[in-house]
Design an enzyme around this catalytic site. Structure first.
Site, mmCIF file in Angstrom:
data_model
loop_
_atom_site.group_PDB
_atom_site.id
_atom_site.type_symbol
_atom_site.label_atom_id
_atom_site.label_comp_id
_atom_site.label_asym_id
_atom_site.label_seq_id
_atom_site.Cartn_x
_atom_site.Cartn_y
_atom_site.Cartn_z
ATOM 1 C CB THR A 1 -0.897 -0.018 1.267
ATOM 2 O OG1 THR A 1 -1.469 1.271 1.453
ATOM 3 C CG2 THR A 1 -0.126 -0.375 2.530
ATOM 4 C CD GLU B 1 -3.124 3.685 4.706
ATOM 5 O OE1 GLU B 1 -2.836 3.615 5.907
ATOM 6 O OE2 GLU B 1 -4.281 3.771 4.287
ATOM 7 C CE1 TYR C 1 -3.283 -2.476 6.015
ATOM 8 C CE2 TYR C 1 -3.089 -0.135 5.486
ATOM 9 C CZ TYR C 1 -3.222 -1.454 5.079
ATOM 10 O OH TYR C 1 -3.282 -1.753 3.736
HETATM 11 P P1 NAD Z 1 -9.928 -7.010 2.777
HETATM 12 O O1 NAD Z 1 -9.881 -6.644 4.213
HETATM 13 O O2 NAD Z 1 -11.176 -6.748 1.999
HETATM 14 O O3 NAD Z 1 -9.596 -8.559 2.592
HETATM 15 C C1 NAD Z 1 -8.552 -9.194 3.268
HETATM 16 C C2 NAD Z 1 -8.677 -10.697 3.029
HETATM 17 O O4 NAD Z 1 -7.612 -11.347 3.704
HETATM 18 C C3 NAD Z 1 -9.986 -11.304 3.560
HETATM 19 O O5 NAD Z 1 -10.543 -12.189 2.620
HETATM 20 C C4 NAD Z 1 -9.534 -12.055 4.814
HETATM 21 O O6 NAD Z 1 -10.357 -13.167 5.133
HETATM 22 C C5 NAD Z 1 -8.133 -12.477 4.410
HETATM 23 N N1 NAD Z 1 -7.274 -12.747 5.556
HETATM 24 C C6 NAD Z 1 -7.077 -11.962 6.659
HETATM 25 N N2 NAD Z 1 -6.257 -12.583 7.524
HETATM 26 C C7 NAD Z 1 -5.896 -13.765 6.947
HETATM 27 C C8 NAD Z 1 -5.060 -14.826 7.368
HETATM 28 N N3 NAD Z 1 -4.418 -14.817 8.536
HETATM 29 N N4 NAD Z 1 -4.918 -15.887 6.530
HETATM 30 C C9 NAD Z 1 -5.574 -15.926 5.346
HETATM 31 N N5 NAD Z 1 -6.399 -14.963 4.922
HETATM 32 C C10 NAD Z 1 -6.558 -13.883 5.718
HETATM 33 O O7 NAD Z 1 -8.694 -6.275 2.115
HETATM 34 P P2 NAD Z 1 -8.520 -5.560 0.696
HETATM 35 O O8 NAD Z 1 -9.004 -4.167 0.803
HETATM 36 O O9 NAD Z 1 -9.042 -6.462 -0.350
HETATM 37 O O10 NAD Z 1 -6.922 -5.504 0.619
HETATM 38 C C11 NAD Z 1 -6.180 -6.583 0.069
HETATM 39 C C12 NAD Z 1 -4.695 -6.250 0.117
HETATM 40 O O11 NAD Z 1 -4.441 -5.063 -0.616
HETATM 41 C C13 NAD Z 1 -4.177 -5.983 1.533
HETATM 42 O O12 NAD Z 1 -2.913 -6.560 1.662
HETATM 43 C C14 NAD Z 1 -4.093 -4.462 1.621
HETATM 44 O O13 NAD Z 1 -3.074 -4.064 2.503
HETATM 45 C C15 NAD Z 1 -3.765 -4.100 0.190
HETATM 46 N N6 NAD Z 1 -4.230 -2.774 -0.253
HETATM 47 C C16 NAD Z 1 -5.538 -2.394 -0.086
HETATM 48 C C17 NAD Z 1 -5.959 -1.154 -0.595
HETATM 49 C C18 NAD Z 1 -7.397 -0.700 -0.468
HETATM 50 O O14 NAD Z 1 -7.694 0.440 -0.822
HETATM 51 N N7 NAD Z 1 -8.327 -1.522 -0.007
HETATM 52 C C19 NAD Z 1 -5.048 -0.328 -1.249
HETATM 53 C C20 NAD Z 1 -3.716 -0.751 -1.387
HETATM 54 C C21 NAD Z 1 -3.332 -1.979 -0.899
HETATM 55 O O1 DAU Z 2 -4.113 4.011 0.651
HETATM 56 C C1 DAU Z 2 -4.386 2.650 0.616
HETATM 57 C C2 DAU Z 2 -5.152 2.242 1.846
HETATM 58 O O2 DAU Z 2 -6.472 2.735 1.676
HETATM 59 C C3 DAU Z 2 -5.165 0.741 2.098
HETATM 60 O O3 DAU Z 2 -3.852 0.313 2.333
HETATM 61 C C4 DAU Z 2 -6.061 0.396 3.279
HETATM 62 O O4 DAU Z 2 -6.153 -1.002 3.448
HETATM 63 C C5 DAU Z 2 -7.444 0.954 3.026
HETATM 64 O O5 DAU Z 2 -8.274 0.717 4.147
HETATM 65 C C6 DAU Z 2 -7.362 2.454 2.729
HETATM 66 O O6 DAU Z 2 -6.981 3.184 3.925
HETATM 67 P P1 DAU Z 2 -7.656 4.588 4.302
HETATM 68 O O7 DAU Z 2 -7.460 4.836 5.728
HETATM 69 O O8 DAU Z 2 -7.225 5.645 3.353
HETATM 70 O O9 DAU Z 2 -9.203 4.201 3.959
HETATM 71 P P2 DAU Z 2 -10.565 4.522 4.725
HETATM 72 O O10 DAU Z 2 -11.669 4.167 3.787
HETATM 73 O O11 DAU Z 2 -10.588 3.970 6.094
HETATM 74 O O12 DAU Z 2 -10.511 6.121 4.850
HETATM 75 C C7 DAU Z 2 -10.384 6.939 3.687
HETATM 76 C C8 DAU Z 2 -10.381 8.377 4.159
HETATM 77 O O13 DAU Z 2 -11.676 8.683 4.688
HETATM 78 C C9 DAU Z 2 -9.417 8.638 5.291
HETATM 79 O O14 DAU Z 2 -8.870 9.948 5.153
HETATM 80 C C10 DAU Z 2 -10.276 8.581 6.552
HETATM 81 C C11 DAU Z 2 -11.610 9.084 6.057
HETATM 82 N N1 DAU Z 2 -12.807 8.532 6.731
HETATM 83 C C12 DAU Z 2 -12.935 7.175 6.792
HETATM 84 C C13 DAU Z 2 -14.035 6.599 7.411
HETATM 85 C C14 DAU Z 2 -14.172 5.092 7.488
HETATM 86 C C15 DAU Z 2 -13.778 9.381 7.242
HETATM 87 O O15 DAU Z 2 -13.666 10.631 7.148
HETATM 88 N N2 DAU Z 2 -14.862 8.814 7.856
HETATM 89 C C16 DAU Z 2 -15.025 7.460 7.968
HETATM 90 O O16 DAU Z 2 -16.039 7.009 8.556
#
Ligand code: NAD
Ligand code: DAU
Length: 347
Positions: A133, A135, A158
């Site tokens: 990520t 982050e 995280y």
């Molecule tokens: P998510 O929380 O939707 O899904 C995570 C998945 O991992 C789930 O299916 C969960 O059951 C599985 N998991 C958790 N712990 C586990 C374990 N111990 N063993 C096996 N499986 C396990 O997450 P996401 O948003 O799909 O993110 C996927 C990946 O992408 C993560 O590594 C996250 O850091 C990265 N990422 C997410 C974002 C975003 O915006 N969501 C952006 C950049 C990177």
């Molecule tokens: O940048 C990539 C990351 O994006 C991933 O690595 C993380 O797994 C994913 O959860 C996401 O992190 P953020 O913290 O950016 O996502 P989130 O949706 O939690 O929040 C997005 C922005 O919105 C952040 O500035 C916090 C704000 N927010 C979030 C929530 C849930 C609010 O203002 N109110 C809320 O209720």
């Protein structure tokens, strides 16, 4: 990867029942007729087999329930399946949860990655891709973007756990020659995202005529990318990425949280009075922005989905799939899985 065009690649995808993993699996099996996927997921609260509905009957796809921290089980799976690559999506991913339960994040995100890397080393897997990520880079001021060489300055538990995992991939490459690649993507949006993340959280609240809680002054900036664009970039990394390298993936769509909230209010025909400001998230990163020039240049891939269009479609998807998010919010989907799993006599 196997054959110059990536013919017949077999993947072990860890965490494929979550938001991005499930979108990636559906994307790759749609785009690549001769690829196979073994999805290894623990099914935590964030993992949901309904995200993969329809694939159960596809003989190129298989699901195995397992914890990536369970070294003997992971080794058994990988030695039986003999994949060409392991792609690791599995993680605890919600920043707010990491503030209240950091230990779980260290266990899954750090130790889990170490187990997968050790397995890749012992069984000589040809590629290991770590889905990371933006982050890990910390927070930006008004100017500049994160490049792959930017310093790692994580600010939340995280982000710190994801940074540690990235460094393990580097160390296993340098010390043992494990062919690991790290991708660092910005904020994803699209279907099947767990409604704790801002976009689906706000859509589902607004649908119920509830106010949406904007943290702090709402001026924090995220760089949004559609999950399909992320999937296409991961496919390019599997095919053309170089071991030992890091690739940034971004959408080029910087928006403040207030802008996102107003777009959602307008798409759902709700007044601005539905937006309420609440106390800020501790350690809240101010701005993320990705420089993805290396990924475009070296892998020949760039985002395609225009943000406003992608967001409108995403809002429509949640409105048309109310049953999906209602089950997720109530925890019903977890009970469904346990019933199915026991009935099938699986362990
Ligand atoms: P998510 O929380 O939707 O899904 C995570 C998945 O991992 C789930 O299916 C969960 O059951 C599985 N998991 C958790 N712990 C586990 C374990 N111990 N063993 C096996 N499986 C396990 O997450 P996401 O948003 O799909 O993110 C996927 C990946 O992408 C993560 O590594 C996250 O850091 C990265 N990422 C997410 C974002 C975003 O915006 N969501 C952006 C950049 C990177
Ligand atoms: O940048 C990539 C990351 O994006 C991933 O690595 C993380 O797994 C994913 O959860 C996401 O992190 P953020 O913290 O950016 O996502 P989130 O949706 O939690 O929040 C997005 C922005 O919105 C952040 O500035 C916090 C704000 N927010 C979030 C929530 C849930 C609010 O203002 N109110 C809320 O209720």
């Amino acid at each position: 990867m196997k054959g110059s065009e990536g013919n017949g690649v077999k993947l072990v995808v860890a965490g494929g029942a979550g938001f991005i993993g499930s979108n990636f699996i559906r994307y790759v099996l749609g785009a690549r007729e001769d690829w196979r996927v073994v999805n290894v997921d623990k099914l935590t609260y964030a993992g949901n087999l309904a995200n993969l509905k329809g694939l159960e009957s596809d003989d190129r796809y298989r699901f195995i329930r397992a914890d990536i921290c369970d070294a003997p089980r992971i080794e058994e799976i990988v030695s039986t399946e003999r994949p060409d690559a392991i792609v690791n999506f599995a993680a605890e991913t919600h920043v707010d949860r990491s503030i209240s339960d950091p230990a779980l994040f260290l266990r899954t995100n750090v130790l889990g990655t170490q187990v997968l890397l050790e397995t890749a080393r012992k069984l000589e897997v040809a590629r290991y891709v770590q889905i990371s990520t933006d982050e890990v880079y910390g927070s930006l001021g008004k100017e500049g973007k994160f490049s792959e060489g930017s310093p790692l300055r994580p600010n939340s538990p995280y982000a710190a756990s994801k940074t540690a995992a990235d460094l393990l991939v580097r160390a296993w490459f340098k010390t043992y020659g494990v062919p690991g690649i790290v991708t660092r993507c910005s904020n994803n949006y699209g279907p099947f995202q767990f409604p704790e993340k801002i976009i689906p959280f706000f859509i589902t609240l607004l649908h119920e005529d509830k106010q949406v809680p904007v943290y702090g002054d709402g001026m924090n900036v995220r760089d949004w990318i559609h999950v399909d664009d992320h999937s296409r970039a991961i496919e390019a990394v599997i095919l053309r990425g170089q071991p030992g390298e890091v690739y940034n993936i971004g959408g080029g769509n910087e928006r403040t949280n207030i802008e996102i909230t107003k777009l959602l209010l307008s798409a759902m025909g709700k007044p601005e009075s539905m937006m309420k400001f609440v106390p800020d998230r501790p350690g809240h990163d101010r701005r993320y922005a990705i420089d993805d020039a290396k990924t475009r240049r070296e892998l020949g891939v760039a985002p395609r989905v225009p943000f406003e269009e992608g967001l409108r479609e995403t809002v429509r998807w949640y409105l048309e799939n109310e049953a999906w998010w209602r089950a997720v919010k109530s925890g019903e989907y977890l009970k469904f899985f346990d019933l199915w799993y026991t009935r099938e006599g699986r362990t």
